[in-house]
Design a protein around this motif. Structure first.
Motif, PDB file in Angstrom:
ATOM      1  N   ASP A 143       0.822  -1.208   0.000  1.00  0.00           N
ATOM      2  CA  ASP A 143       0.000   0.000   0.000  1.00  0.00           C
ATOM      3  C   ASP A 143       0.859   1.262   0.000  1.00  0.00           C
ATOM      4  OD1 ASP A 143      -2.479  -1.206  -0.189  1.00  0.00           O
ATOM      5  OD2 ASP A 143      -2.777  -1.308   1.980  1.00  0.00           O
ATOM      6  N   GLY A 153      -3.795   3.189  -2.788  1.00  0.00           N
ATOM      7  CA  GLY A 153      -3.107   2.030  -2.252  1.00  0.00           C
ATOM      8  C   GLY A 153      -2.789   1.060  -3.374  1.00  0.00           C
ATOM      9  N   TRP A 154      -2.320  -0.133  -2.997  1.00  0.00           N
ATOM     10  CA  TRP A 154      -1.908  -1.135  -3.986  1.00  0.00           C
ATOM     11  C   TRP A 154      -3.087  -1.614  -4.827  1.00  0.00           C
ATOM     12  CZ3 TRP A 154       2.863  -2.939  -5.334  1.00  0.00           C
ATOM     13  CH2 TRP A 154       2.905  -4.097  -6.113  1.00  0.00           C
TER      14      TRP A 154
END
Length: 317
Positions: A143, A153-154
């Protein structure tokens, strides 16, 4: 000099390398940049497994304790529990097997939270290993990289890559991730080749913790399914127990033990990175060159064999 040969090997593969190979039962060693701070990738999971099995042997946790793994709490990784559609339940011991044999990130995060980063670091410090450092869970690291790349985030970064108009556009997003400050050594989970090899040497000598715990780590390492790196440098008569780690385009690593039929055995750690990427913590330099995964995986095996055979020749009467 074997170090010069190593430099030539890495140069021909278009990468820089950090190497430590230690004779487990003697003083011999070959090192090249072994104290350089490197992105550890999944090689750090050896330290997580050691802490888990030590706590089990010391009676502070029950290795048969069950944990539930709902898909909503999975950590990305491409294999293992993150591809499950239904909730799974597994023991801590079997989670360790998943973490070590197929590098399951969900299993790794479950175990990191259970044994705790401070206790992992405390055990490593007690062994004199203060340059193997976890930044947190893998999900937390992912993230942070996603945020540095300009996303929430990811998960949001992955969605953007999937929705990109072309592979080139998706690759541009990934290049932003590779340039993330949170992917620099010292910010992300990091280690040195020297200390990773030293950790393996201690595990194989039953000096990293209770003998039962060290034996359990050796067993799960011996069942590793991803054997395209160190193991490729040796014939079938040589037993290899290893843990690899990669960040596509950024690093390709492998650490393990090779054991010959005559009883000689060697702890090996080989880390690679692009020649244009430095090891400075907290910097945001341009991505520059990226790793050719096929070439670097092959050179890891070649470098391991070169060092091990050098030590074997040096140890013969």
């Amino acid at each position: 000099m074997v170090e010069d040969e190593l430099e030539r090997l890495f140069g021909a593969a278009g990468c820089a390398g950090s190497v430590a190979v230690l004779n487990i039962d003697g003083p011999g060693q070959v090192v090249l940049g072994a104290d350089e701070w490197m992105v550890a990738a999944s090689t750090f999971k050896i330290a997580v497994a050691l802490e888990l099995f030590c706590q089990g042997a010391e009676g502070t946790l029950d290795l048969t304790e069950r944990v539930r793994l709902p898909p909503s709490q999975a950590t990305p990784g491409g294999q293992g529990f993150c591809i499950f559609e239904d909730e799974a339940e597994v023991s801590l011991r079997d989670a360790a097997r998943m973490m070590m044999t197929i590098s399951d990130n969900t299993a790794a995060d479950v175990l990191i939270r259970r044994v705790s980063v401070p206790r992992i670091h405390a055990r490593l410090a007690g062994l004199g290993l203060d340059r193997i450092r976890l930044a947190g869970t893998i999900r937390e690291e992912f993230d942070a990289i996603g945020r540095d790349a300009g996303f929430a985030g990811w998960t949001e970064m992955e969605r953007a890559m999937g929705a990109a108009g072309s592979p080139r556009d998706a690759h541009r997003i990934w290049e932003r991730a590779l340039a993330a400050p949170s992917l620099r050594p010292g910010r992300v989970t990091s280690a040195t080749a020297g200390q990773m090899a030293a950790l393996l040497r201690l595990i194989w000598r039953d000096e990293a913790g209770p003998g039962r715990a060290c034996a359990a780590v050796r067993t799960v390492l011996g069942r590793q399914r991803l054997t395209r790196k160190i193991a490729t440098g040796f014939g079938t008569e040589v037993r290899t127990a290893a843990k690899s780690g990669s960040v596509p385009g950024c690093v390709s690593n492998d650490v393990g033990v090779v054991a010959y039929p005559d009883g000689s055995r060697f702890a090996v750690a080989v880390f690679t990175r692009p020649t244009g990427r430095t090891g400075s913590a907290g910097t945001a330099e341009p991505v520059g060159p990226v790793l050719d995964q096929t070439r670097t995986d092959a050179v890891i095996g070649a470098a391991a064999r070169l060092c091990v055979e050098h030590l074997r020749r040096a140890g013969r009467p």
